[in-house]
Design a protein around this motif. Structure first.
Motif, PDB file in Angstrom:
ATOM      1  N   ALA A   1       0.478  -1.265   0.208  1.00 46.47           N
ATOM      2  CA  ALA A   1       0.363  -0.014   0.058  1.00 46.47           C
ATOM      3  C   ALA A   1       0.821   1.312  -0.389  1.00 46.47           C
ATOM      4  CB  ALA A   1      -0.817   0.337   1.268  1.00 46.47           C
TER       5      ALA A   1
ATOM      6  N   GLU B   1      -4.546  -0.014  -1.674  1.00 49.29           N
ATOM      7  CA  GLU B   1      -5.472   0.225  -0.811  1.00 49.29           C
ATOM      8  C   GLU B   1      -4.742  -1.192   0.531  1.00 49.29           C
ATOM      9  OE1 GLU B   1      -7.947   2.355  -1.004  1.00 49.29           O
ATOM     10  OE2 GLU B   1      -8.860   1.828  -2.571  1.00 49.29           O
ATOM     11  N   VAL B   2      -4.871  -1.390   0.409  1.00 47.92           N
ATOM     12  CA  VAL B   2      -3.346  -2.346   2.158  1.00 47.92           C
ATOM     13  C   VAL B   2      -2.595  -3.537   1.260  1.00 47.92           C
ATOM     14  CG1 VAL B   2      -5.900  -2.201   3.511  1.00 47.92           C
ATOM     15  CG2 VAL B   2      -5.575  -4.377   1.765  1.00 47.92           C
TER      16      VAL B   2
ATOM     17  N   ASN C   1      -8.754  -7.268   6.662  1.00 47.61           N
ATOM     18  CA  ASN C   1      -8.489  -5.085   6.383  1.00 47.61           C
ATOM     19  C   ASN C   1     -10.010  -4.963   5.692  1.00 47.61           C
ATOM     20  OD1 ASN C   1      -4.882  -6.317   4.606  1.00 47.61           O
ATOM     21  ND2 ASN C   1      -5.734  -6.106   6.745  1.00 47.61           N
TER      22      ASN C   1
ATOM     23  N   ASN D   1      -5.780  -2.757  10.908  1.00 45.92           N
ATOM     24  CA  ASN D   1      -5.335  -1.762   9.794  1.00 45.92           C
ATOM     25  C   ASN D   1      -6.137  -1.777   8.553  1.00 45.92           C
ATOM     26  OD1 ASN D   1      -2.490  -2.505  10.398  1.00 45.92           O
ATOM     27  ND2 ASN D   1      -2.466  -4.982  10.126  1.00 45.92           N
TER      28      ASN D   1
ATOM     29  N   ALA E   1      -6.251   2.245   6.558  1.00 47.84           N
ATOM     30  CA  ALA E   1      -6.390   2.268   5.626  1.00 47.84           C
ATOM     31  C   ALA E   1      -7.728   3.547   5.019  1.00 47.84           C
ATOM     32  CB  ALA E   1      -6.189   1.619   4.762  1.00 47.84           C
TER      33      ALA E   1
ATOM     34  N   SER F   1       2.537  -1.666   6.125  1.00 49.62           N
ATOM     35  CA  SER F   1       1.568  -0.457   5.837  1.00 49.62           C
ATOM     36  C   SER F   1       2.142   0.343   6.403  1.00 49.62           C
ATOM     37  CB  SER F   1       0.866  -1.774   5.300  1.00 49.62           C
ATOM     38  OG  SER F   1      -0.158  -1.783   6.567  1.00 49.62           O
TER      39      SER F   1
ATOM     40  N   GLN G   1       0.670   1.960   8.967  1.00 45.74           N
ATOM     41  CA  GLN G   1      -0.612   2.300   9.386  1.00 45.74           C
ATOM     42  C   GLN G   1      -1.200   2.778  10.746  1.00 45.74           C
ATOM     43  OE1 GLN G   1      -2.899   2.094   7.576  1.00 45.74           O
ATOM     44  NE2 GLN G   1      -2.465   0.897   5.580  1.00 45.74           N
TER      45      GLN G   1
END
Lengths: 684, 684
Positions: free
Chosen positions: B106, B113-114, B125, B426, B430, B458, B460
């Motif tokens: 991401a 997106e993730v 997610n 997460n 996101a 990622s 977050q």
């Protein structure tokens, strides 16, 4: 058979013992024992065969309390049946150095099969115990000799039912058609946050049906002993599926707070205890009371169990006459010793042998030893071709009717279920006749961390075959490249983390993993090829660390593991060109190296010159063996592995550059002690 | 609408791009992209609204590829729609420093997106993204202003379906009745070990029904675009349940090896590629070909998305006129800045304030700031009363028809599902409008390790409220007492592990956790009471480490965290009686301390005197900040916590004894450098 007053008295004895123990400890969980006392009473007395005088008897029925916080239920049962667990032990519930800790610990308490409490683990352990029975029965049972035919019973609650590990294990058990497994779901509608309706409204029995389980529902688990008995009997009669019985109970049955989470994790108040005891016909002034007729009833069942074991021992003896080799094999397995001379089958390598990835070296070990070590059961979490965990000709452990294996098969298809795989292996190991080895990528051993921890805590001989052990896996990239993983598991007590540098070290890792009867191992193995090193032998490897390249006039010691040892050896040449002398140490296993004599360890990482560690992941933990650390305290990168190594300077030049800085930095320090010299010892 | 030749061409373009990219990289997974190209084509063109020129537009539909190894599918789509991902980026698939790594990340790639790849994560997610939409819509949508109404779509395969984390997340989504979530299950019967029948024979749709999902089955996912479209439309029409569509596909559709695991994780061979391209009407001599009509079709859809965003921007502008405060709040949230002055709400403490457990201090923070930080969504994995994660008057996030909360509620009941909780958080993070905080015991953050790692990777902003942080939890015993846990997560890059010693440090930890926009935090908090320290302030705490007790003539620095800092302060008195002077450093967060200036750090842990660390768990990692380490490199014990501390000598006397040994041991070393002095810097 109709139930008597004594049955009721026994059930209430269990309840009041749980009440008294949690009150005395001022801590603990009375609710589950009070709610599950009826089913426990029926199960243990009507269905289970065991001998409290020998908790290790192979063919005993296994019991797992997956909702381990309810352990006073189990401790009360163990006491009543005459296991080596006294009324004083109950009085010392949850006290330092007692054998009645806050959650059941297999290693410490006779009669506890597996260590539970972390939710979902016990359920998956039970699947492992059931697999082990099915396999062991298939290998050893012969006509007239039904040596191994025990059942595994498991209690679990809403907490376990919510945990993913239990879902994974239940799906596995359904696929495997484990008819010897009976699970009882304590459907009390209460978890710590209160009514389960706040988070858990699924149809649990329908889910188990989807997994392929036989399901039943007993609606009054508080009182209806006949229906409980009938349901368990029905579950035993179903031979081709695991069974689950949903048992609706009242948590904290008898308490003024029954049916609420107020009775889940807190002792009852004094006035509540008074009314509970009066309600149950117990003297409210007395604690830890066991009526003699309850002891009598339970001791009678225990005596039946002892007699059953005696019968079994005779049968086993007769088996020895007709099936000498199998008898010897089973008898040996129960000692947990390996067959004599097995270690001669471990592959050895010369420096002139070709470079091989350590995942392939691991495969070669399995290929070589699987015949002579029949208790070794390999498997993988759906990465067989990548983990190289299978040997040629291996048969899958599968229900025979699927046509792809049989119960005697020694290769497990765990599916993409790392956490359940680990906990199932703990259960298989706890059974006593199997050494399980299971593969996944090292990075995904972390998915199984909850169960891996219990391998260590409960002293299970379990082997994690953890391939793709670093940025050296290349293109799969940072999502798959371990950075923190070795630090994590090296920090776990009673865990051998091995990262072999070549073939002989890989054989050494297996030697230690298989002969350490109460320590699990993680073998971190490469995807990429590794050359066979000078100086590497099995004998050196099993010390956990040794000098791979000596130089008595060295300016620096390079300490490394696995795929970086050979790069360090190259760096020695680069350093030589710069006028510096270096020696190289390979340290494949911290835990084992730590156990060597101080003299030996100081000969490996000596005083007087600095040591620098080289490993392509977190430097954490390396300060214990080196003055400076070259590692990777960031996430990796996706690309061909050689490019990734270059990006992060894990090249002879990158190592040499840092080695020179290290030598310069420590020039003025006197005395320069080996980092192995410490001011005091750690507690053990 | 009937499908045209261009649709077929587009689908085959995706397939051939995946074939060419994996062939060029000589690595990767062509099978899933080839099998899922039809559903991707239909979903993205017929149902999804998004603007490739602004991948951050709030109300875009979200797409998650949970089977992230099939990322060439997603990269191809991103390219075709005109995201900032060129054909050259596709040619650099799986190369170092490309934006097309081996699994979708991401943080690196616009339109992703993730971060997925570790199986099951993306599915969970997606549940988090759907929760975030439902919540954000409930808070901000007003009559005439349907500002936030996007859907979340998720592809997942057999691997994800087997993972426990996905089971946990699916059960959660079913309970929450997330009608905005549509998952498509790639039922291709193949995983790495071959046919899924070797390990995975459950009835997946029945299981999802048990969770409360709406289920459908499309039998020909390779060709039947109309049925795919109808099924997705039906799923959108079902408003009160999440939907799953089982889509039976042929992995590697078009390849000679289609339908086998041979096409799962390996590029196609040259001759196979030739026949694939011929079959699909592509020139077998050319690579990375995109017919113009395919670009045209996709760019048209992208233009529709851009127009939709423009409409939305107008609506949002108008919303600002009618709902000024809400508009300002949402606009602010999208910057990820917190409301001005929020930090003044953080509780502060004086040394005379009473001793309080840090889990209660954490509760006080949440109580104080929840009003001024509306994007904070708290919750717990069924340990609300133990984690102290709820504030007074908090409303549950629940489907309104359950009568126990509503969609605007800010308290999550995650159930006993730690791994899904982390991955759901997460996803929530996101989404862009929420800061999630979730509680469990520190020991069980390990159950979530796979997702915690992705919080870090990622970037977050997720907060783990990790109570019961040590042997100080007492009676629950070794199964619950973390030993290796802090070492594990301290070794994880981009993770702040906080272990506050008192109230001001706890506020400091929250300050950093909430203001660090791309770093997650674990707050390790005690069950037992902690006194308020002299020298502790929020300003000191946010440096990650500071001098809690100075003595310019000290013989030793004691470096500690959390519940052991106050014992170190007592130990100073004990040492004084023995003629030794000690100073005390509190180091609540390694990661943050490491980021301070070298001068500052050396003022905290100076040259010239030895430093000894004191923490009741693994010593691993402490060598970086101390010469000697007093810790616990074994499992703990069950008992009242003060007895447990005594057993392991974590008392003023136990500390003093070891401090004295440390002072003696280092007397002869010249120069005695602070361990913070290093020969070289680590790569970052």
């Amino acid at each position: 058979m109709p139930y008597s007053k004594t049955d009721e008295l026994a059930i209430n004895t269990i309840r009041t013992l749980a009440v008294d123990a949690t009150f005395t400890a001022n801590s603990g969980h009375p609710g589950a024992p009070m709610g599950m006392a009826p089913v426990a009473h029926v199960l243990f007395n009507k269905f289970m065969t065991f001998n409290p005088k020998n908790p290790d008897w192979l063919n005993r029925d296994r019991f797992v309390l997956s909702n381990g916080h309810g352990c006073m239920l189990q401790y009360a049962l163990l006491h009543l049946f005459g296991y080596k667990l006294s009324i004083d032990d109950l009085k010392h519930f949850r006290q330092v150095d007692s054998i009645t800790p806050g959650h059941p610990e297999a290693h410490d308490t006779p009669g506890i099969e597996v260590t539970t409490g972390p939710l979902g683990q016990g359920f998956a352990n039970a699947v492992g115990l059931a697999i082990a029975q099915a396999h062991t029965g298939a290998v050893f049972n012969k006509p007239g000799f039904e040596l191994v035919n025990n059942h595994t019973f498991c209690f679990f609650g809403d907490g376990c039912a919510m945990e993913g590990i239990a879902s994974e294990a239940a799906s596995t058990a359904g696929h495997l058609q484990l008819g010897n497994l009976i699970a009882i779901y304590d459907d009390n509608h209460i978890s710590i946050d209160g009514d389960t309706k706040v988070a858990f409204t699924e149809d649990v029995m329908k889910r188990f049906e989807a997994y392929g389980w036989h399901t039943q529902w007993v609606k009054d688990g508080d009182n209806d002993l006949e229906s409980i008995e009938a349901a368990i009997q029905k579950a035993k009669d179903v031979k081709d599926k695991p069974s689950v019985i949903k048992l609706t109970t009242t948590i904290g049955f008898g308490s003024k707070l029954q049916g609420t989470h107020g009775v889940h994790g807190n002792p009852l108040k004094a006035d509540d205890i008074k009314q509970v005891k009066e309600k149950f016909g117990f003297d409210p002034e007395k604690m830890f009371v066991v009526p003699q007729e309850v002891y009598d009833m339970y001791h009678k069942h225990a005596a039946d169990g002892a007699a059953a074991e005696e019968e079994w021992n005779k049968l086993f003896s007769k088996y020895g006459e007709e099936h000498k080799d199998l008898h010897a094999d089973l008898a040996r397995r129960l000692t947990r010793d390996l067959p004599e001379g097995w270690q001669n089958k471990l592959p050895t390598y010369k420096p002139t042998d070709s470079a091989i990835a350590s995942r392939k070296l691991s495969e070669a070990v399995l290929q070589s030893i699987h015949d002579i070590v029949p208790e070794l059961i390999s498997g993988s979490a759906d990465l067989t071709g990548s983990n190289n965990t299978i040997w040629k000709g291996a048969v899958d452990f599968q229900p025979p009717n699927l046509g792809i294996g049989d119960w005697s098969g020694r290769y497990m298809r765990y599916g993409v279920r790392e956490h359940a795989m680990a906990a199932i292996m703990n259960g298989m190991s706890a059974y006593g006749t199997i050494i399980p080895a299971g593969g996944t990528f090292l990075n995904f051993v972390s998915y199984a961390a909850g169960a891996v921890r219990l391998s260590s805590l409960s002293h299970q001989r379990v082997i994690y075959v953890a391939t793709h052990d670093s940025i050296g896996l290349g293109e799969d990239g940072p999502t798959h490249q371990p950075i923190e993983t070795l630090a994590h598991f090296r920090a776990l007590p009673n865990m051998m983390v091995w990262r072999p540098a070549d073939g002989n070290e890989c054989s050494a890792a297996y030697y230690m993993a298989l002969t350490s009867k109460s320590t699990p191992s993680i073998l971190a193995l490469t995807r990429q090829n590794l050359p066979q090193l000078e100086g590497s032998t099995i004998e050196n490897g099993i010390k956990g660390g040794y000098v791979a390249l000596e130089d008595k006039e060295a300016d620096i010691t390079l300490v490394s593991t696995g795929s970086e040892v050979c790069i360090c050896l190259e760096a020695v040449k680069t350093l030589k060109d710069q006028g510096l002398k270096a020696r190289v140490v390979s340290l494949p296993c911290f835990e084992v190296f730590d156990a060597q004599s101080k003299d030996y360890k100081l000969s490996v990482i000596p005083d007087g010159i600095p040591a620098m560690s080289v490993e392509v992941m977190s430097t954490m933990g390396w300060e214990k063996y080196s003055h400076e650390q070259f590692g990777l305290n960031r996430f990796g990168a996706s690309g061909p592995y050689k490019k990734v190594y270059e990006k992060f300077e894990f090249t002879p030049e990158g190592i040499a550059k840092r080695a020179k800085l290290t030598v310069d930095f420590y020039k003025d320090v006197k005395p320069l002690r080996s980092p192995l010299n410490r001011a005091f010892q750690q507690l053990i």
